[in-house]
Design an enzyme around this catalytic site. Sequence first.
Site, PDB file in Angstrom:
ATOM      1  N   ALA A  58       0.823  -1.216   0.000  1.00  0.00           N
ATOM      2  CA  ALA A  58       0.000   0.000   0.000  1.00  0.00           C
ATOM      3  C   ALA A  58       0.857   1.267   0.000  1.00  0.00           C
ATOM      4  CB  ALA A  58      -0.939  -0.008   1.197  1.00  0.00           C
ATOM      5  N   THR A  59       2.057   1.196   0.552  1.00  0.00           N
ATOM      6  CA  THR A  59       2.922   2.386   0.534  1.00  0.00           C
ATOM      7  C   THR A  59       3.199   2.792  -0.907  1.00  0.00           C
ATOM      8  OG1 THR A  59       3.962   1.753   2.616  1.00  0.00           O
ATOM      9  CG2 THR A  59       5.189   3.296   1.233  1.00  0.00           C
ATOM     10  N   ASN A  74      -5.743   2.880  10.731  1.00  0.00           N
ATOM     11  CA  ASN A  74      -4.910   1.788  11.237  1.00  0.00           C
ATOM     12  C   ASN A  74      -4.629   1.870  12.736  1.00  0.00           C
ATOM     13  OD1 ASN A  74      -3.535   4.070   9.956  1.00  0.00           O
ATOM     14  ND2 ASN A  74      -1.666   3.167  10.780  1.00  0.00           N
ATOM     15  N   GLN A 104      -6.559  -1.052   5.291  1.00  0.00           N
ATOM     16  CA  GLN A 104      -7.103  -1.713   6.496  1.00  0.00           C
ATOM     17  C   GLN A 104      -8.565  -2.106   6.325  1.00  0.00           C
ATOM     18  OE1 GLN A 104      -5.435  -2.546   9.173  1.00  0.00           O
ATOM     19  NE2 GLN A 104      -3.546  -1.377   8.989  1.00  0.00           N
ATOM     20  N   SER A 118      -3.331  -3.665   0.399  1.00  0.00           N
ATOM     21  CA  SER A 118      -2.089  -4.322   0.806  1.00  0.00           C
ATOM     22  C   SER A 118      -2.407  -5.767   1.177  1.00  0.00           C
ATOM     23  CB  SER A 118      -1.518  -3.585   2.026  1.00  0.00           C
ATOM     24  OG  SER A 118      -0.427  -4.298   2.550  1.00  0.00           O
ATOM     25  N   HIS A 139      -0.652  -7.961   2.937  1.00  0.00           N
ATOM     26  CA  HIS A 139      -0.287  -8.485   4.270  1.00  0.00           C
ATOM     27  C   HIS A 139      -1.184  -7.978   5.394  1.00  0.00           C
ATOM     28  CE1 HIS A 139       2.084  -5.176   6.303  1.00  0.00           C
ATOM     29  NE2 HIS A 139       2.162  -4.733   5.074  1.00  0.00           N
ATOM     30  N   THR A 173       8.567  -7.184 -13.749  1.00  0.00           N
ATOM     31  CA  THR A 173       7.879  -8.478 -13.739  1.00  0.00           C
ATOM     32  C   THR A 173       7.048  -8.609 -12.460  1.00  0.00           C
ATOM     33  OG1 THR A 173       9.752  -9.398 -14.913  1.00  0.00           O
ATOM     34  CG2 THR A 173       8.265 -10.975 -13.869  1.00  0.00           C
ATOM     35  N   CYS A 199       4.885   1.487  11.311  1.00  0.00           N
ATOM     36  CA  CYS A 199       5.816   2.330  10.578  1.00  0.00           C
ATOM     37  C   CYS A 199       6.204   3.562  11.388  1.00  0.00           C
ATOM     38  CB  CYS A 199       5.205   2.739   9.249  1.00  0.00           C
ATOM     39  SG  CYS A 199       4.174   1.463   8.571  1.00  0.00           S
TER      40      CYS A 199
HETATM   41  C1  LIG Z   1      -3.718   2.512   6.332  1.00  0.00           C
HETATM   42  C2  LIG Z   1      -2.395   2.013   5.839  1.00  0.00           C
HETATM   43  N1  LIG Z   1      -1.907   2.456   4.681  1.00  0.00           N
HETATM   44  C3  LIG Z   1      -0.739   2.037   4.191  1.00  0.00           C
HETATM   45  C4  LIG Z   1       0.037   1.137   4.878  1.00  0.00           C
HETATM   46  C5  LIG Z   1       1.331   0.660   4.289  1.00  0.00           C
HETATM   47  O1  LIG Z   1       1.128  -0.628   3.789  1.00  0.00           O
HETATM   48  P1  LIG Z   1       2.329  -1.554   3.225  1.00  0.00           P
HETATM   49  O2  LIG Z   1       2.969  -2.139   4.427  1.00  0.00           O
HETATM   50  O3  LIG Z   1       1.635  -2.562   2.381  1.00  0.00           O
HETATM   51  O4  LIG Z   1       3.222  -0.685   2.432  1.00  0.00           O
HETATM   52  C6  LIG Z   1      -0.405   0.662   6.106  1.00  0.00           C
HETATM   53  C7  LIG Z   1       0.447  -0.241   6.903  1.00  0.00           C
HETATM   54  O5  LIG Z   1       0.591  -0.106   8.101  1.00  0.00           O
HETATM   55  C8  LIG Z   1      -1.662   1.095   6.596  1.00  0.00           C
HETATM   56  O6  LIG Z   1      -2.133   0.662   7.754  1.00  0.00           O
END
Ligand SMILES: Cc1ncc(COP(=O)(O)O)c(C=O)c1O
Length: 397
Positions: free
Chosen positions: A78-79, A159, A187, A207, A209, A247, A336
């Site tokens: 997601a980042t 989150n 989330q 995301s 994970h 890829t 993070c």
């Molecule tokens: C709301 C939200 N956005 C983005 C991210 C970042 O996701 P990723 O770890 O897949 O880069 C997170 C991860 O904590 C998140 O909770």
Amino acid sequence: MKAVDSRTIIYSDYQATTPLDPLVVEKMNPLWSDSFGNPHSSDHIVGWQAAKVVTAATESIATLIGADPDEVIFTSGATEANNLALLGLARRTIKKRHRILVSAIEHKCILETAQTLEKQMGFTVDMIPVDKQGRIDLGALERLLDETVLVVSAMAVNNEIGTIQDIPKIASLLESHGILFHCDAAQAPSAMDLRDLATHTDLASLSAHKIYGPQGIGALYIRRDIQNQVEPLIYGGNQQEGLRSGTVPVALCAGMGAACDILTSPDITEERMRVAKYRDTFVELLQDSSFPVIVNGPDVENRHPGNTNLQFPNFDAHEILAALQPWLAASTGSACTSGTPQPSHVLNAIGLTKDQSKSSIRFSFGRFTSNDEIEKAALLVHGTLDHLESESYKKSA
Ligand SMILES: Cc1ncc(COP(=O)(O)O)c(C=O)c1O
């Protein structure tokens, strides 16, 4: 540090990352060994087979959010999806649209990206305030809207405090101004039905994970007719409509697809209700103890079913978490942001003081949480508070 088997820990940090679902592992396993093809190799059957796996995964993700498969772009998470959305739009916009609006409780990867656009490209970034529950102040948002705004970025589910936003309402406010809507939905899939997400948004980030899929993969939904308004971050062989060269990782794509399939299965409503019940029991057990425990953030109706954020007045959250090792995993705020000394910007945005924020812990539960674990977790936290209190009493005596 000695390795600890994470299966023996009471894992209460599902919003940082979720364990892999065994069905996801089953789907990915053969792809690490037997089926190793490059899905972009269009001249032979090994490539075609890999491409078929990727196509199926794309369809599963599209189904989850009500999009078409050609509107789904794989990213590393997601980042990256959030970066691609904001940087990509900003780098192709016309001069008139020089403002970006983000909610005050966005993930750091949105806030930092927006700030970078302000510093490096002269965009103006406005923060949309939220109320005590973390809900976007819709009146304030409306007052910020005009034809100079390029994009509004608002997350579907927070989150740290689990607030669920009113995505259709936000979308309806933007329409008449021709403003694009990006939604960080990382989330959201465990919390709510997302079948209408693509109807209400122009771009949305996911995301794997956070939804029992593998780490290292995510996706950005980009509405078909605005794909030409997004400049890629990564250039190369023009894979994925040229929007993200490179890829695609077949096994990870398949894992993400399998994770989405589980989320669109009929059992998922029951899962959300079960997790919410465990979360509520945990909070009740702690509130029945001799220490005051305050819930930060929204009512349970507007909250991620697995999330709670608890304040333990007069205790330091990091001390509690350290004393709980290696028996229980939870965290202060987002993974993070942890490790950085500043208090959570989310708790600050909903009006908590620094001290209140410093004594707050996020507990998040999910698919594999059991009733037994909930009871043990409450006992462990209670025992830890008792221990820390007697230690501090001894120090001051
Ligand atoms: C709301 C939200 N956005 C983005 C991210 C970042 O996701 P990723 O770890 O897949 O880069 C997170 C991860 O904590 C998140 O909770």
